[in-house]
Design a protein around this motif. Structure first.
Motif: not given
Length: 357
Positions: A40-41, A82-86, A229-232
């Motif tokens: 999730t994001f 796209d999987g980028g950082d928050a 997507k990494n939960g950050n």
């Protein structure tokens, strides 16, 4: 006896094959479940809270605000998708709003009493609890970028004024002539408030240093909170402060825990409103603390802090927040708040007025 032995052996083999088949089927089912589950994001933004009324808004201006809100949030959402950082999503999203004259941040910053522009910004990383902030800068095109540089490339959390701008030069941050921030709309707002204030002061010299129009001179601050997507989690806030402010006044926007807060254990928050009250209530951190220590939902925590705590003190404004599970809060105790949200499915929500989702 031999027949019985082979019968038992055959039965055991059948059971074993059945169990293996069930085990294989379960493993396949679990693998399918794992492969189909999507992380999730989400992202949520605000463009300021205050006396924002439908009757005072032209159709064209309302459309313009909605277009910029959508443009900004889609920039951040694409990064997350796209999987980028928050944090990248937060700063890129805020850049769009800083570059618009519609908001009280960057290009659209309001004027001080001395007819200058003083900008503040902050960011926080929910994974590391690292943070960066700048206050009272006058030549930084995108203050949120400088706040991130302070976080990523200095030993400090907050830099102010000329020192912050000297640091910006060492980091290659874009500086502009202060004239860049001039907009006729913001300048006329300052002149109007000054004239109203002068009229009142002619009647009562005792209020010489009191701004009676402070409640209507502060909306437009921009902010963003995001979950990747990494939960950050990450959050950021940028503002020009309060129209007609004096004496290098600094509000809540660059104050970690008041205007901005992010913690992977709870949520990410960006605030907008009457900064003096948001500082006293430590709004952004308080929402996180209620979630972490009392187990409240992000919506309940936000409602409690904005309405009971800030409202109880006499302050007004709002917040946007997203928790570690992607749940969102867009809470305010004013007539309106420019806001937008996008989830992992790409569903877009834009609101401006009270009771509007």
């Amino acid at each position: 006896m031999i027949r019985k032995f082979f019968a038992v052996l055959t039965f055991s083999a059948l059971i074993s094959c059945g169990n293996n088949a069930d085990s294989t089927q379960n493993q396949t089912s679990e693998a399918t479940k794992t492969n189909t589950e999507q992380p999730t994001f989400g992202i949520v933004i605000h463009g300021g809270a205050g006396t924002i009324l439908k009757k005072n808004m032209t159709d064209s201006l309302e459309t313009a605000y909605k277009e910029i809100l959508e443009k900004a949030i889609r920039v951040g959402h694409k990064i997350l998708e796209d999987g980028g950082d928050a944090m990248d999503a937060v700063t890129a999203t805020i850049n769009v709003m800083e570059d618009s004259p519609l908001f009280n941040a960057g290009k659209g910053a309001v004027f001080t009493h001395e007819e200058t522009n003083e900008l503040d910004a902050s960011v926080m990383d929910g994974k590391t609890l690292n943070a960066g902030a700048v206050a009272g800068v006058t030549r930084i095109k995108n203050p949120i970028d400088l706040a991130r540089e302070v976080m990523d490339n200095s030993d400090h959390v907050m830099l102010a004024g000329k020192g912050a701008e000297i640091f910006a030069e060492t980091r290659g941050i874009a500086l502009v002539d202060p004239e860049y921030f001039f907009t006729e709309r913001r300048y006329n707002s300052l002149l109007r408030i000054k004239e109203q204030q002068k009229t009142q002061l002619d009647h009562d010299e005792k209020t010489a240093f009191v701004d009676p129009f402070i409640k209507d001179s502060k909306f437009g601050t921009v902010g963003c909170a995001a979950l990747d997507k990494n939960g950050n989690l990450a959050a950021g806030t940028s503002t020009g402060g309060m129209t007609n402010k004096r004496w290098n006044r600094i509000g809540d926007a660059p104050i970690i825990g008041a205007g901005t807060y992010a913690n992977n254990a709870s949520c990410a928050v960006s605030s907008t409103g009457w900064g003096e009250y948001f500082i006293r209530a430590m709004v952004a951190h308080d929402i996180s603390a209620l979630m972490e220590y009392k187990g409240m939902s992000v919506q309940d925590a936000a409602r409690t802090v904005i309405h009971d705590k800030v409202g109880g003190l006499g302050g007004d404004g709002g917040i946007v927040a997203i928790d570690k599970d992607g749940n969102v809060a867009m809470e305010f105790n004013t007539a309106g708040m420019y806001r937008a949200h996008m989830n992992a499915n790409g569903d877009l929500v834009i609101g401006i007025y009270e009771n509007q989702q």
